[in-house]
Design a protein around this motif. Structure first.
Motif, PDB file in Angstrom:
ATOM      1  N   LEU A 206     -33.916   2.463 -56.964  1.00  0.00           N
ATOM      2  CA  LEU A 206     -34.385   3.002 -55.699  1.00  0.00           C
ATOM      3  C   LEU A 206     -33.864   2.167 -54.539  1.00  0.00           C
ATOM      4  O   LEU A 206     -33.755   0.941 -54.639  1.00  0.00           O
ATOM      5  N   GLY A 207     -33.553   2.839 -53.432  1.00  0.00           N
ATOM      6  CA  GLY A 207     -33.159   2.116 -52.237  1.00  0.00           C
ATOM      7  C   GLY A 207     -34.359   1.451 -51.596  1.00  0.00           C
ATOM      8  O   GLY A 207     -35.501   1.603 -52.050  1.00  0.00           O
TER       9      GLY A 207
ATOM     10  N   ILE B 297     -35.900   1.915 -48.639  1.00  0.00           N
ATOM     11  CA  ILE B 297     -36.907   2.811 -48.052  1.00  0.00           C
ATOM     12  C   ILE B 297     -37.656   3.548 -49.157  1.00  0.00           C
ATOM     13  O   ILE B 297     -38.886   3.634 -49.145  1.00  0.00           O
ATOM     14  N   ALA B 298     -36.897   4.067 -50.134  1.00  0.00           N
ATOM     15  CA  ALA B 298     -37.536   4.812 -51.217  1.00  0.00           C
ATOM     16  C   ALA B 298     -38.502   3.914 -51.980  1.00  0.00           C
ATOM     17  O   ALA B 298     -39.596   4.337 -52.367  1.00  0.00           O
TER      18      ALA B 298
ATOM     19  N   TYR C 112     -41.664   3.650 -50.042  1.00  0.00           N
ATOM     20  CA  TYR C 112     -42.479   4.864 -50.150  1.00  0.00           C
ATOM     21  C   TYR C 112     -43.178   4.921 -51.502  1.00  0.00           C
ATOM     22  O   TYR C 112     -44.364   5.254 -51.591  1.00  0.00           O
ATOM     23  N   MET C 113     -42.438   4.600 -52.568  1.00  0.00           N
ATOM     24  CA  MET C 113     -43.030   4.711 -53.900  1.00  0.00           C
ATOM     25  C   MET C 113     -44.127   3.666 -54.103  1.00  0.00           C
ATOM     26  O   MET C 113     -45.161   3.944 -54.715  1.00  0.00           O
TER      27      MET C 113
END
Lengths: 240, 114
Positions: free
Chosen positions: A31-32, A34-35, A38-39
């Motif tokens: 995951l990047g 930002i992702a 969010y997660m």
């Protein structure tokens, strides 16, 4: 001939670029940044199980407001374009087009009529289910609205002379749009920013009444999208 | 997942081909729609992580690496809705133009061609 060669050249160029994309494609390894945020934080910050919904409704809520505006503008444009045609025909004085249309439009078969009478309410309820559960399961306002509009398509097919109550449609659409923006402003005053859903309690994870204002906002979006799509269909159904 | 990428890119090529060769306006709108679908498939693959599942949390989840990237999915949701709106608007224009001149061929509408 030159045109064909040019078309072939352009397509070959795109195909070459796409081939480079495919051969170089590996997929993400993780995951990047930002992702990942969010997660990891999505659950405690917003309490939404469906992270896509959390992104659409809250983290990128302004995008969604823009999206709804684009849909509204398109619906308004269609109403403007197709409504104007109806007006000019009325000015011609002749009702010929309408009459002709009434003749070609005939009653649906009994199987379609009976079947759709049973299925249409079920489809509409399913659409409502999809947008009410948008924060827990796959789905959300846009999908639920589209499902409701599909129920209305079936209604139009099975009852060709059915006419919608435009007042209800208009009130639903404008009221849900206004309340949506109002909730966004409420988030600005009571919580972190515009369209922040945390001014309502986050609640217990996994319940319908949880995740702050996300279910409320997504239900409003669902109603608005459904009303807009039905309005577009109604405009296109009319004789022009 | 590479198959989805390939299918998406092929759909985009099909759409481009249709846009350049067709002269029937409804077929041109269909070409745009096909291109959109292909592009959306390509965008979905941009967030794919090997072995990942849909980004929906459950009670007993601990391993974050088992999810795909949710951001492209949210973007595609936006893209689908806007695509529908644009297609519907194009079709409304076509209905109006057909009502005016009774032709679907784009070559019959040369009025505003520079």
């Amino acid at each position: 001939m030159i045109k064909r060669a040019l078309i072939f050249l352009v397509l070959a160029f795109f195909a070459w670029q796409f081939l480079l994309m495919v051969t170089g494609w590996e997929g993400l390894s993780g995951l990047g940044e930002i992702a990942r945020h969010y997660m990891e934080k999505g659950r405690e910050e917003l309490g939404a199980a469906n992270i896509v919904t959390a992104i659409v409704v809250t983290y990128r809520g302004l995008d969604t407001l823009g999206e709804v505006s684009v849909l509204f503008l398109a619906a308004a444009g269609i109403g403007f374009l197709l409504g104007a045609g109806r007006l000019s025909r009325k000015q011609d004085g002749g009702n010929a087009g309408g009459l002709e249309n009434e003749k070609t439009r005939r009653k649906a078969s009994e199987i379609l009529e009976t079947g759709s009478d049973i299925v249409v309410p079920a489809i509409a309820v399913f659409g409502v289910y999809i947008f009410v559960n948008g924060h827990l399961s796959p789905g959300g306002g846009f999908q639920g609205g589209a499902v409701i509009a599909s129920a209305i398509v079936l209604l139009f097919l099975s009852h060709p002379f059915y006419s919608l109550n435009h007042g209800v449609l208009k009130v639903t659409e404008s009221l849900s749009g206004t309340v949506y923006v109002g909730l966004g402003l409420l988030g600005l005053i009571l919580a972190g920013g515009f369209l922040d859903a945390r001014f309502l309690p986050v609640g217990e994870f996994g319940r319908i009444l949880s995740a702050g204002a996300i279910p409320v906002i997504y239900s409003l979006i669902g109603l608005k999208v459904g009303a807009e799509l039905v309005g577009i269909l109604e405009q296109m159904r009319r004789p022009s | 997942m590479k198959a989805v990428l390939v299918i998406g890119l092929l759909l985009m090529l099909t759409g481009f081909y249709g846009l350049m060769t067709r002269r029937n306006m409804i077929k041109m709108v269909l070409s745009v729609a096909i291109t959109e679908v292909g592009l959306q498939m390509v965008m979905i693959t941009a967030g794919f992580i090997r072995g990942g599942t849909a980004p929906i949390l459950t009670e007993d989840i601990t391993e974050l690496a088992s999810f795909v990237d949710p951001v492209p999915q949210a973007l595609v949701l936006t893209a689908i809705v806007i695509g529908v709106a644009v297609n519907a608007l194009m079709l409304a224009f076509i209905i109006r133009m057909y009502g005016k001149r009774g032709s679907l061929d784009v070559r019959d509408y040369t009025d505003s061609k520079w």
